[in-house]
Design an enzyme around this catalytic site. Structure first.
Site, PDB file in Angstrom:
ATOM      1  N   MET A 105       7.555  -0.818   1.694  1.00 27.12           N
ATOM      2  CA  MET A 105       6.909  -1.592   0.630  1.00 27.12           C
ATOM      3  C   MET A 105       7.157  -3.094   0.729  1.00 27.12           C
ATOM      4  O   MET A 105       7.371  -3.758  -0.285  1.00 27.12           O
ATOM      5  CB  MET A 105       7.355  -1.062  -0.739  1.00 27.12           C
ATOM      6  CG  MET A 105       7.108   0.414  -0.946  1.00 27.12           C
ATOM      7  SD  MET A 105       5.370   0.867  -0.739  1.00 27.12           S
ATOM      8  CE  MET A 105       4.715   0.245  -2.287  1.00 27.12           C
ATOM      9  N   ASN A 136       0.529   2.270  10.177  1.00 29.25           N
ATOM     10  CA  ASN A 136       0.787   2.365   8.730  1.00 29.25           C
ATOM     11  C   ASN A 136       0.017   3.550   8.153  1.00 29.25           C
ATOM     12  O   ASN A 136      -1.053   3.894   8.638  1.00 29.25           O
ATOM     13  CB  ASN A 136       0.312   1.082   8.034  1.00 29.25           C
ATOM     14  CG  ASN A 136       0.582   1.088   6.538  1.00 29.25           C
ATOM     15  OD1 ASN A 136       1.662   1.476   6.094  1.00 29.25           O
ATOM     16  ND2 ASN A 136      -0.396   0.673   5.748  1.00 29.25           N
ATOM     17  N   HIS A 147      -1.667   4.669   4.524  1.00 27.84           N
ATOM     18  CA  HIS A 147      -2.041   4.087   3.231  1.00 27.84           C
ATOM     19  C   HIS A 147      -2.792   5.144   2.409  1.00 27.84           C
ATOM     20  O   HIS A 147      -3.685   5.808   2.936  1.00 27.84           O
ATOM     21  CB  HIS A 147      -2.930   2.860   3.461  1.00 27.84           C
ATOM     22  CG  HIS A 147      -3.363   2.220   2.184  1.00 27.84           C
ATOM     23  ND1 HIS A 147      -2.516   1.424   1.436  1.00 27.84           N
ATOM     24  CD2 HIS A 147      -4.523   2.288   1.501  1.00 27.84           C
ATOM     25  CE1 HIS A 147      -3.147   1.033   0.348  1.00 27.84           C
ATOM     26  NE2 HIS A 147      -4.373   1.534   0.363  1.00 27.84           N
ATOM     27  N   ASP A 196      -3.236  -3.835   4.758  1.00 31.07           N
ATOM     28  CA  ASP A 196      -3.940  -2.549   4.712  1.00 31.07           C
ATOM     29  C   ASP A 196      -5.298  -2.610   5.415  1.00 31.07           C
ATOM     30  O   ASP A 196      -6.331  -2.178   4.894  1.00 31.07           O
ATOM     31  CB  ASP A 196      -4.094  -2.080   3.257  1.00 31.07           C
ATOM     32  CG  ASP A 196      -2.742  -1.786   2.630  1.00 31.07           C
ATOM     33  OD1 ASP A 196      -1.831  -1.377   3.358  1.00 31.07           O
ATOM     34  OD2 ASP A 196      -2.598  -1.986   1.412  1.00 31.07           O
TER      35      ASP A 196
HETATM   36  C1  GRF Z   1       2.666   7.419   0.632  1.00 27.33           C
HETATM   37  O1  GRF Z   1       1.688   7.736  -0.306  1.00 27.33           O
HETATM   38  C2  GRF Z   1       2.127   6.499   1.690  1.00 27.33           C
HETATM   39  O2  GRF Z   1       0.774   6.704   1.961  1.00 27.33           O
HETATM   40  C3  GRF Z   1       2.317   5.146   1.063  1.00 27.33           C
HETATM   41  O3  GRF Z   1       3.523   5.222   0.362  1.00 27.33           O
HETATM   42  C4  GRF Z   1       3.784   6.577   0.023  1.00 27.33           C
HETATM   43  C5  GRF Z   1       5.123   6.904   0.612  1.00 27.33           C
HETATM   44  O4  GRF Z   1       5.590   8.163   0.204  1.00 27.33           O
HETATM   45  N1  GRF Z   1       2.269   4.097   2.045  1.00 27.33           N
HETATM   46  P1  GRF Z   1       6.831   8.788   0.938  1.00 27.33           P
HETATM   47  O5  GRF Z   1       7.986   7.795   0.801  1.00 27.33           O
HETATM   48  O6  GRF Z   1       6.475   9.023   2.367  1.00 27.33           O
HETATM   49  O7  GRF Z   1       7.128  10.063   0.205  1.00 27.33           O
END
Ligand code: GRF
Length: 219
Positions: free
Chosen positions: A93, A110, A112, A148
């Site tokens: 993030m 990535n 998304h 993204d």
């Molecule tokens: C997922 O929905 C991914 O697509 C997004 O962040 C979320 C991460 O979830 N980038 P996790 O930490 O893999 O459970």
């Protein structure tokens, strides 16, 4: 292409369910190994999971750096320790600068939670419901300097239901993310998904992962 085992380093910030899907896949196939996991948050639950699987972990806490550039310099130093073929952002993030993105150009992946180019950024499930779309989903793509955005390696599609909630939609999308990400990473590492300019022609040959219903909701 040589038989050398490909490896990835996974960057996370939290839960790590996509990381778990990658690890599960790697443990059950000779396709690739997860060489290491790096988080910008020491309390990311995904770190404990990685350690429990014997995977080396590192933390580079962004809050300890005075600038984005200084953070990314330290992050790159740690990522490079793992000498991996690809760097996978799985719920990482932090917005990355063009300099970091360029350092890993062509091997930075990535995932998304939307059908890009729709709904880049945060709160994708809420925004999809507000927009009244009939289908939603997730995208695995190569990272470019634009947030993204970048050549699409794979997408998975879910149907939006009557009375859907962001949480329910997120659950259905996440289920497909867990199937799509390891498959896309494996295909990428083995040269089956190569970008030609803005597009990845091989992506269209992967069977489309969907959660669609053909029944019509009663009026
Ligand atoms: C997922 O929905 C991914 O697509 C997004 O962040 C979320 C991460 O979830 N980038 P996790 O930490 O893999 O459970």
């Amino acid at each position: 292409m040589s038989k050398r085992v490909r490896s990835i380093v996974v960057l996370i910030s939290g839960r790590g369910s996509n990381l778990a899907a990658l690890v599960d896949y790697a443990q059950n196939s000779p396709d690739f190994v997860v060489a290491g996991v790096v988080s910008n948050r020491a309390d990311a639950p995904g770190l404990a999971f990685a350690s429990s699987q014997g995977i080396p972990t590192e933390v580079v806490d962004h809050a300890l750096f005075g600038s984005r550039e200084a953070f990314e310099h330290a992050l790159a130093g740690v990522v490079d320790l793992f000498k991996s073929d690809a760097v996978v952002l799985a719920g990482f993030m932090r917005i990355l600068t063009p300099s970091f993105v360029n350092r890993y150009a062509g091997r930075l992946i990535n995932i998304h939670p939307s059908l890009l180019p729709a709904f880049p950024g945060l709160n994708t499930h809420e925004r999809a419901l507000e927009a009244g779309v009939r289908v939603h989903g997730a995208t695995v793509h190569l990272v470019t300097a634009q947030l993204d955005h970048g050549p699409i390696l794979d997408q998975a599609v879910v149907q939006v239901h009557e009375n859907d909630t962001p949480e329910a939609l997120a659950r259905r999308v996440l289920e497909l993310e867990h199937r799509m990400l390891p498959r896309a990473v494996s295909a990428f590492l083995h040269g089956k998904l190569k970008a030609k300019g803005e597009r990845v022609p091989g992506a269209l040959r992967l069977p489309l992962l969907t959660a669609l219903s053909t029944t019509v909701a009663p009026e």
